[in-house]
Design an enzyme around this catalytic site. Structure first.
Site, short mmCIF file in Angstrom:
data_model
loop_
_atom_site.label_atom_id
_atom_site.label_comp_id
_atom_site.label_asym_id
_atom_site.label_seq_id
_atom_site.Cartn_x
_atom_site.Cartn_y
_atom_site.Cartn_z
N ASP A 159 6.04 2.98 -2.28
CA ASP A 159 5.67 3.79 -1.11
C ASP A 159 6.55 5.05 -1.07
O ASP A 159 6.07 6.15 -0.80
CB ASP A 159 5.84 2.96 0.16
CG ASP A 159 5.08 1.64 0.06
OD1 ASP A 159 3.89 1.68 -0.26
OD2 ASP A 159 5.71 0.59 0.25
N HIS A 187 5.84 -2.98 3.68
CA HIS A 187 4.91 -2.53 2.65
C HIS A 187 3.51 -2.97 3.09
O HIS A 187 3.00 -4.00 2.66
CB HIS A 187 5.27 -3.13 1.29
CG HIS A 187 4.24 -2.84 0.24
ND1 HIS A 187 3.99 -1.58 -0.21
CD2 HIS A 187 3.37 -3.65 -0.40
CE1 HIS A 187 3.02 -1.61 -1.11
NE2 HIS A 187 2.62 -2.87 -1.24
#
Ligand code: NDP
Length: 326
Positions: A159, A187
């Protein structure tokens, strides 16, 4: 030459492992002078596929690859392991509810946590990639009371890297010049990519981009939905980029980030209003094999709201599996 380091990898027959193993054997994780032993774990029905991958590893004739162990027993896979990458996890199947997915994974990570507790090196560094990664890491950590909690981490780095790449493209700056970005939280789509503190050679990136609408309506959703976009385009989930992020995470943890901020999912120490022990994406710097939280950043009202959203989701996930932890 240096003594070999033992690296255990679960889900060794899977897609991510298919990118990861070759790069580790090539020295991308621990350096070109560090011999490695791979200890590969997968389910009984995946053993034949793991053997195929091992044939390919052999056929690369990697000079650093000293030995390979294949097993379906976590206690063999994790024996004396210095590094553990928990990539294997139960994917959501058709009609499976979130609650069932959580329980199935809770069981896997309880067993693996106990095995780590029993047989891994006392200095083992553990990264959980398999989803739901933060909660899986929490379960493994709680199942391994004899290992330091700080040794359990989860992957937020993909990410982070996705955010970095989007910011470089939007600002026209080079990736290597951009520093101090963060992806807070889980996440999952609730993650909060935050570049309020980002700099380019010391100058403010927020001022360069100067577009809050882009931040909220383009940047944040693009980073959060990138995994889905890759699946739509490729017909398969991201694998090489996930493996690359796992390597970035581990390499920085071991070899240091040279003062740069990186995002890691780590057990909270209570900072930023995140309850202790909860695995949450935080900005850290790394040196000498240890990570240090970047603390005392200002959290404005919008950020607080976003950070709490991810926190709520993680609390729900972790409450959903509490009864399994005994
Ligand atoms: P992948 O190798 O593609 O993915 C493995 C895990 O990584 C999944 O949980 C996946 O989550 C997760 N993941 C985290 N971040 C990302 C990302 N950015 N992009 C994609 N995935 C991400 O899965 P495969 O199905 O190819 O392989 C899984 C392997 O694990 C199989 O060989 C299976 O047998 C094994 N396995 C092993 C277990 C064990 O060792 N005990 C237990 C269960 C499975 P998501 O599902 O959300 O995509």
């Amino acid at each position: 030459s240096k003594p070999a380091q033992r690296i255990a990898i679960s889900g060794a027959a899977g897609q991510i492992a298919y990118s990861l193993l070759f790069r580790i054997a090539n020295g991308d994780l621990l350096g070109k002078d560090q011999p490695v032993i791979l200890q590969l774990l997968d389910l009984p029905q995946a053993q034949a596929a793991v053997k195929g991958v091992v044939m390919e590893l052999e056929d690369c004739a990697f000079g650093l690859l000293q030995d390979i162990i294949i097993t379906d027993d976590p206690k063999i896979a994790f024996k004396d392991a210095d590094f553990v990458l928990l990539v294997g996890a139960r994917p959501r199947s058709k009609g499976m509810e979130r609650k069932d997915l959580l329980s199935a994974n809770a069981e896997i990570f309880t067993v693996q946590g106990r095995a780590l507790n029993e047989v891994a090196s006392r200095n083992v560094k553990i990264l959980v990639v398999g989803n739901p990664a933060n909660t899986n890491a929490y379960i493994a950590m709680k199942s391994a009371p004899d290992l330091p909690q700080k040794n359990f981490t989860s992957m937020m780095r993909l990410d982070h890297n996705r955010a970095l790449s989007q910011l470089a493209a939007q600002s026209g700056q080079s990736i290597t010049d951009i520093e101090k970005i963060i992806v807070w939280g889980n996440h999952s789509p609730t993650m909060y990519p935050d570049f309020r503190f980002a700099t380019v050679n010391g100058a403010s990136l927020t001022q360069m981009i100067n577009d809050e609408t882009w931040n909220r309506e383009v940047f944040m959703p693009t980073v959060a939905k990138r995994g889905t976009a890759v699946i739509e385009a490729r017909g398969l989930s991201s694998a090489a980029s996930a493996a690359n992020a796992a390597i970035d995470h581990m390499r920085d943890w071991v070899l240091g980030s040279n003062g740069r901020w990186v995002t890691m999912g780590v057990p909270s120490n209570g900072a930023y209003g995140i309850p202790k022990e909860l695995l949450y994406g935080f900005p850290v710097t790394t040196a000498n094999g240890e990570y240090t939280l970047v603390s005392d950043l200002e959290i404005d009202a919008f950020s607080r709201e976003r950070m709490d959203l991810a926190l709520q989701e993680l609390l729900e996930e972790q409450n959903g599996v509490k009864h399994l932890l005994g």
